[in-house]
Design an enzyme around this catalytic site. Structure first.
Site, short mmCIF file in Angstrom:
data_model
loop_
_atom_site.label_atom_id
_atom_site.label_comp_id
_atom_site.label_asym_id
_atom_site.label_seq_id
_atom_site.Cartn_x
_atom_site.Cartn_y
_atom_site.Cartn_z
N SER A 159 -14.81 -37.34 -29.71
CA SER A 159 -15.31 -36.72 -28.55
C SER A 159 -14.54 -36.71 -27.62
O SER A 159 -13.41 -35.87 -27.41
CB SER A 159 -16.67 -37.36 -28.12
OG SER A 159 -17.37 -37.06 -27.30
N ASP A 216 -23.74 -29.35 -32.72
CA ASP A 216 -23.13 -30.20 -32.01
C ASP A 216 -23.83 -29.94 -30.59
O ASP A 216 -23.40 -28.83 -30.17
CB ASP A 216 -21.68 -30.26 -31.80
CG ASP A 216 -21.03 -31.39 -30.75
OD1 ASP A 216 -21.86 -31.82 -29.99
OD2 ASP A 216 -19.93 -31.83 -31.00
N HIS A 253 -23.03 -34.00 -33.16
CA HIS A 253 -21.67 -34.59 -32.48
C HIS A 253 -21.21 -35.71 -32.99
O HIS A 253 -20.04 -36.00 -33.13
CB HIS A 253 -21.90 -34.62 -30.98
CG HIS A 253 -20.92 -35.05 -30.11
ND1 HIS A 253 -19.90 -34.27 -29.91
CD2 HIS A 253 -20.69 -36.26 -29.52
CE1 HIS A 253 -19.06 -35.05 -29.20
NE2 HIS A 253 -19.41 -36.12 -28.82
#
Length: 287
Positions: A157, A203, A235
């Protein structure tokens, strides 16, 4: 002259008389570590190296928030390449800790880090990844096990965005693997580090259409790049043990940190679409 010297001299003399030179022998790759890989070995939960861990306290370092080092216990084959891994926004190193023993057992020294603040933005995480690599190679208790010329970064991320930022800052890195990366900057045309971006089809935090895909497309200066999109994944897919993520991460690190062409078989030709992979793009054959 002894008879055996005469025998050895004859083919050499023949080469001189015919104007030919003796064929050069290919030098063995000094960075290969471990046995020849198989599909089973790169998909296994553990590789051929026994590993150990050491904790790095926040108070003992500067530039990042401490972490955990995972490393092969034997140095019989020499030193190892290394990788620093950052978690994402609001997360701690526990979210990427599964990579530690998995990568170390394949022949890497790995440091998973805590960031200075769980709210740190991607560029800060990139700087912290580099600080962790500097600590690993200069002052850590395992520094003699690490080849400081063969370093890499990963991150999830905002940590993935951080790995892109670290690559832009330090082009001497050998590899980068952003995992479902998030970053406000969309163009990474100055990055010169071999980069594999792993995105996730479903995601909703860092949608591939506005993050992973434009990141990959913008890597116009990277000598090699790949884009792996996980089928129907979210995600958080890289934050728990994932065989597909591990297989291609190991192969990318082996190929570019260790220059181990034995792992090209898992990257070139590109894997096709499957129940695990929605899409794969790359620059095969690798330079």
């Amino acid at each position: 002259m002894r008879l055996r010297n005469v025998i050895y001299a004859i083919p050499a003399m023949a080469l001189v008389l015919t104007g030919l030179s003796a064929p050069a022998q290919a030098a063995a790759n000094p960075y290969e570590r471990g046995p020849a890989p198989t599909t089973a070995s790169v998909e296994a939960a553990r590789g051929p190296f026994a590993t150990a861990t050491t904790t790095v306290s926040r108070s003992s370092v500067s530039g990042f928030g401490g972490g955990t080092i995972y490393y092969p216990t034997s140095t019989a084959e020499g030193t190892f390449g290394a990788v620093a891994i950052s978690p994402g926004f609001t997360a701690s190193q526990s979210s990427v800790s599964w990579f530690g023993p998995r990568l170390a057992s394949q022949g890497f020294v790995v440091i998973t880090i805590d960031t200075l603040s769980t709210l740190d933005q991607p560029d800060s995480r990139g700087a912290q990844l580099l600080a962790a690599l500097d600590y690993l190679t200069r002052t850590s208790s395992v520094r003699t096990r690490v080849d400081a010329t063969r370093l890499s970064v990963m991150g999830h991320s905002m940590g993935g965005g951080g790995s892109l930022a670290a690559s832009r800052t330090r082009p001497a890195l050998q590899a980068a693997i952003p995992l479902t990366p998030w970053h406000g900057t969309k163009s990474w045309s100055t990055v010169r580090v071999p980069t594999m971006i792993i995105g996730a089809e479903s995601d909703s935090v860092a949608p591939v259409s506005s993050h992973s895909e434009p990141f990959y497309t913008s890597l116009t200066s990277a000598p090699d790049k790949a884009y792996l999109e996980l089928n129907s994944a979210s995600h958080s897919a890289p934050t728990s043990a994932n065989t597909t993520v591990a297989k291609y991460s190991i192969s990318w690190l082996k190929r570019f940190v260790d220059n181990d062409t034995r792992y090209d078989q898992f990257l070139c030709p590109a894997p096709g679409r499957s129940t695990l992979i929605e899409e794969y793009r790359d620059t095969c054959p690798h330079s």
